[in-house]
Design a protein around this motif. Structure first.
Motif, PDB file in Angstrom:
ATOM      1  N   ILE A  73       0.829  -1.206   0.000  1.00 26.71           N
ATOM      2  CA  ILE A  73       0.000   0.000   0.000  1.00 26.71           C
ATOM      3  C   ILE A  73       0.869   1.263   0.000  1.00 26.71           C
ATOM      4  O   ILE A  73       1.988   1.260   0.486  1.00 26.71           O
ATOM      5  CB  ILE A  73      -0.963  -0.027   1.200  1.00 26.71           C
ATOM      6  CG1 ILE A  73      -2.205   0.750   0.882  1.00 26.71           C
ATOM      7  CG2 ILE A  73      -0.291   0.477   2.439  1.00 26.71           C
ATOM      8  CD1 ILE A  73      -3.358   0.389   1.791  1.00 26.71           C
ATOM      9  N   ALA A  74       0.322   2.319  -0.550  1.00 30.38           N
ATOM     10  CA  ALA A  74       1.022   3.608  -0.587  1.00 30.38           C
ATOM     11  C   ALA A  74       1.209   4.160   0.826  1.00 30.38           C
ATOM     12  O   ALA A  74       0.558   3.726   1.765  1.00 30.38           O
ATOM     13  CB  ALA A  74       0.226   4.600  -1.442  1.00 30.38           C
ATOM     14  N   GLN A  75       2.054   5.139   0.942  1.00 29.30           N
ATOM     15  CA  GLN A  75       2.394   5.699   2.244  1.00 29.30           C
ATOM     16  C   GLN A  75       1.459   6.833   2.658  1.00 29.30           C
ATOM     17  O   GLN A  75       1.892   7.873   3.106  1.00 29.30           O
ATOM     18  CB  GLN A  75       3.835   6.214   2.224  1.00 29.30           C
ATOM     19  CG  GLN A  75       4.870   5.120   2.164  1.00 29.30           C
ATOM     20  CD  GLN A  75       4.861   4.254   3.400  1.00 29.30           C
ATOM     21  OE1 GLN A  75       4.606   4.712   4.497  1.00 29.30           O
ATOM     22  NE2 GLN A  75       5.144   2.979   3.223  1.00 29.30           N
ATOM     23  N   ASP A  76       0.158   6.651   2.491  1.00 30.26           N
ATOM     24  CA  ASP A  76      -0.781   7.664   2.974  1.00 30.26           C
ATOM     25  C   ASP A  76      -1.919   7.003   3.739  1.00 30.26           C
ATOM     26  O   ASP A  76      -2.289   5.865   3.473  1.00 30.26           O
ATOM     27  CB  ASP A  76      -1.316   8.513   1.811  1.00 30.26           C
ATOM     28  CG  ASP A  76      -2.146   7.714   0.838  1.00 30.26           C
ATOM     29  OD1 ASP A  76      -3.279   8.105   0.561  1.00 30.26           O
ATOM     30  OD2 ASP A  76      -1.655   6.671   0.348  1.00 30.26           O
ATOM     31  N   ALA A  77      -2.470   7.726   4.686  1.00 32.44           N
ATOM     32  CA  ALA A  77      -3.503   7.178   5.564  1.00 32.44           C
ATOM     33  C   ALA A  77      -4.790   6.900   4.808  1.00 32.44           C
ATOM     34  O   ALA A  77      -5.580   6.039   5.200  1.00 32.44           O
ATOM     35  CB  ALA A  77      -3.759   8.134   6.720  1.00 32.44           C
ATOM     36  N   SER A  78      -5.031   7.626   3.717  1.00 32.95           N
ATOM     37  CA  SER A  78      -6.245   7.415   2.931  1.00 32.95           C
ATOM     38  C   SER A  78      -6.299   5.982   2.381  1.00 32.95           C
ATOM     39  O   SER A  78      -7.348   5.336   2.428  1.00 32.95           O
ATOM     40  CB  SER A  78      -6.299   8.420   1.791  1.00 32.95           C
ATOM     41  OG  SER A  78      -7.405   8.183   0.974  1.00 32.95           O
ATOM     42  N   SER A  79      -5.179   5.503   1.882  1.00 34.73           N
ATOM     43  CA  SER A  79      -5.128   4.128   1.359  1.00 34.73           C
ATOM     44  C   SER A  79      -5.379   3.119   2.469  1.00 34.73           C
ATOM     45  O   SER A  79      -6.071   2.115   2.260  1.00 34.73           O
ATOM     46  CB  SER A  79      -3.770   3.856   0.712  1.00 34.73           C
ATOM     47  OG  SER A  79      -3.540   4.732  -0.353  1.00 34.73           O
ATOM     48  N   VAL A 125      -6.566   8.680  13.111  1.00 34.11           N
ATOM     49  CA  VAL A 125      -6.339   9.275  11.792  1.00 34.11           C
ATOM     50  C   VAL A 125      -7.312   8.707  10.760  1.00 34.11           C
ATOM     51  O   VAL A 125      -7.708   9.399   9.827  1.00 34.11           O
ATOM     52  CB  VAL A 125      -4.882   9.018  11.359  1.00 34.11           C
ATOM     53  CG1 VAL A 125      -4.623   9.462   9.947  1.00 34.11           C
ATOM     54  CG2 VAL A 125      -3.936   9.674  12.327  1.00 34.11           C
ATOM     55  N   LEU A 126      -7.749   7.456  10.935  1.00 34.89           N
ATOM     56  CA  LEU A 126      -8.607   6.812   9.942  1.00 34.89           C
ATOM     57  C   LEU A 126      -9.977   7.462   9.831  1.00 34.89           C
ATOM     58  O   LEU A 126     -10.646   7.308   8.815  1.00 34.89           O
ATOM     59  CB  LEU A 126      -8.768   5.323  10.253  1.00 34.89           C
ATOM     60  CG  LEU A 126      -7.498   4.479  10.152  1.00 34.89           C
ATOM     61  CD1 LEU A 126      -7.832   3.020  10.391  1.00 34.89           C
ATOM     62  CD2 LEU A 126      -6.823   4.660   8.817  1.00 34.89           C
ATOM     63  N   ALA A 127     -10.406   8.184  10.842  1.00 37.09           N
ATOM     64  CA  ALA A 127     -11.713   8.843  10.797  1.00 37.09           C
ATOM     65  C   ALA A 127     -11.721   9.968   9.771  1.00 37.09           C
ATOM     66  O   ALA A 127     -12.735  10.214   9.113  1.00 37.09           O
ATOM     67  CB  ALA A 127     -12.103   9.368  12.166  1.00 37.09           C
ATOM     68  N   VAL A 136       1.542   8.062   6.685  1.00 30.74           N
ATOM     69  CA  VAL A 136       1.303   6.876   7.518  1.00 30.74           C
ATOM     70  C   VAL A 136       2.511   6.649   8.424  1.00 30.74           C
ATOM     71  O   VAL A 136       3.632   6.533   7.952  1.00 30.74           O
ATOM     72  CB  VAL A 136       1.079   5.630   6.640  1.00 30.74           C
ATOM     73  CG1 VAL A 136       0.991   4.392   7.492  1.00 30.74           C
ATOM     74  CG2 VAL A 136      -0.140   5.790   5.790  1.00 30.74           C
ATOM     75  N   GLY A 137       2.276   6.593   9.705  1.00 40.11           N
ATOM     76  CA  GLY A 137       3.334   6.245  10.650  1.00 40.11           C
ATOM     77  C   GLY A 137       3.351   4.746  10.872  1.00 40.11           C
ATOM     78  O   GLY A 137       2.359   4.058  10.633  1.00 40.11           O
ATOM     79  N   GLU A 138       4.472   4.255  11.337  1.00 44.66           N
ATOM     80  CA  GLU A 138       4.590   2.809  11.588  1.00 44.66           C
ATOM     81  C   GLU A 138       3.605   2.315  12.650  1.00 44.66           C
ATOM     82  O   GLU A 138       3.063   1.217  12.507  1.00 44.66           O
ATOM     83  CB  GLU A 138       6.032   2.463  11.975  1.00 44.66           C
ATOM     84  CG  GLU A 138       6.330   0.989  11.938  1.00 44.66           C
ATOM     85  CD  GLU A 138       6.108   0.339  10.568  1.00 44.66           C
ATOM     86  OE1 GLU A 138       5.827  -0.868  10.560  1.00 44.66           O
ATOM     87  OE2 GLU A 138       6.204   1.008   9.533  1.00 44.66           O
TER      88      GLU A 138
END
Length: 158
Positions: A73-79, A125-127, A136-138
């Motif tokens: 997955i890409a490095q963003d929280a949206s994904s 963050v997912l909200a 995206v953090g680890e």
């Protein structure tokens, strides 16, 4: 004692003995019906266990697919948010998941796996992730991975 045996040594007398007959081959078939029934019961139980394992393996295919996608997955929280939503839709009825958003969505995710990482941790963050780009953090990645592995799936007749 016979006359022909007189004067023979012990070794010569032993040579005159007839060899012990070889026993017949041992049958590998059960000798009683109890063993047949036990074998049949064990065979049925083994087949049932294999069937249960295969059903569980097939039922959890969506988890394996989600974990594979999480690795790519890409490095963003949206994904990540989209991945969690799709995984939840695969595990729970659409009517129970599709309308959830915000704090109710995070509470649902927490209840599904028995933690509090979404409401009170990095999962918050997912909200808002589908509406804004955030890195995206680890800890968030690990939380999503844990949720995919551990959430309790709603029982269904499959």
């Amino acid at each position: 004692m016979h006359e022909e045996w007189k004067g023979l040594s012990l070794a010569e007398l032993i040579d005159l003995l007839e060899p012990v007959p070889e026993p017949g081959p041992i049958s590998m078939t059960p000798q009683t019906m109890g063993w047949v029934w036990l074998g049949l019961v064990l065979l049925v139980l083994g087949a049932a266990l294999v069937g249960m394992f295969f059903r569980r393996w097939r039922r959890d295919a969506y988890r394996r697919a989600a974990l594979a996608e999480l690795g790519n997955i890409a490095q963003d929280a949206s994904s990540l948010a989209h991945l969690v939503r799709r995984t939840a839709l695969a595990a729970y009825p659409r009517s129970a998941v599709a309308s959830l958003f915000g704090d109710r969505w995070l509470t649902f995710l927490d209840e599904a796996y028995g933690g509090s990482g979404f409401s009170n941790g990095p999962g918050k963050v997912l909200a808002t992730a589908p509406y804004q780009e955030e890195p995206v953090g680890e800890p968030l990645r690990l939380l999503v991975k844990e949720w995919i592995k551990r959430h309790r799936r709603e029982r269904s007749d499959d």
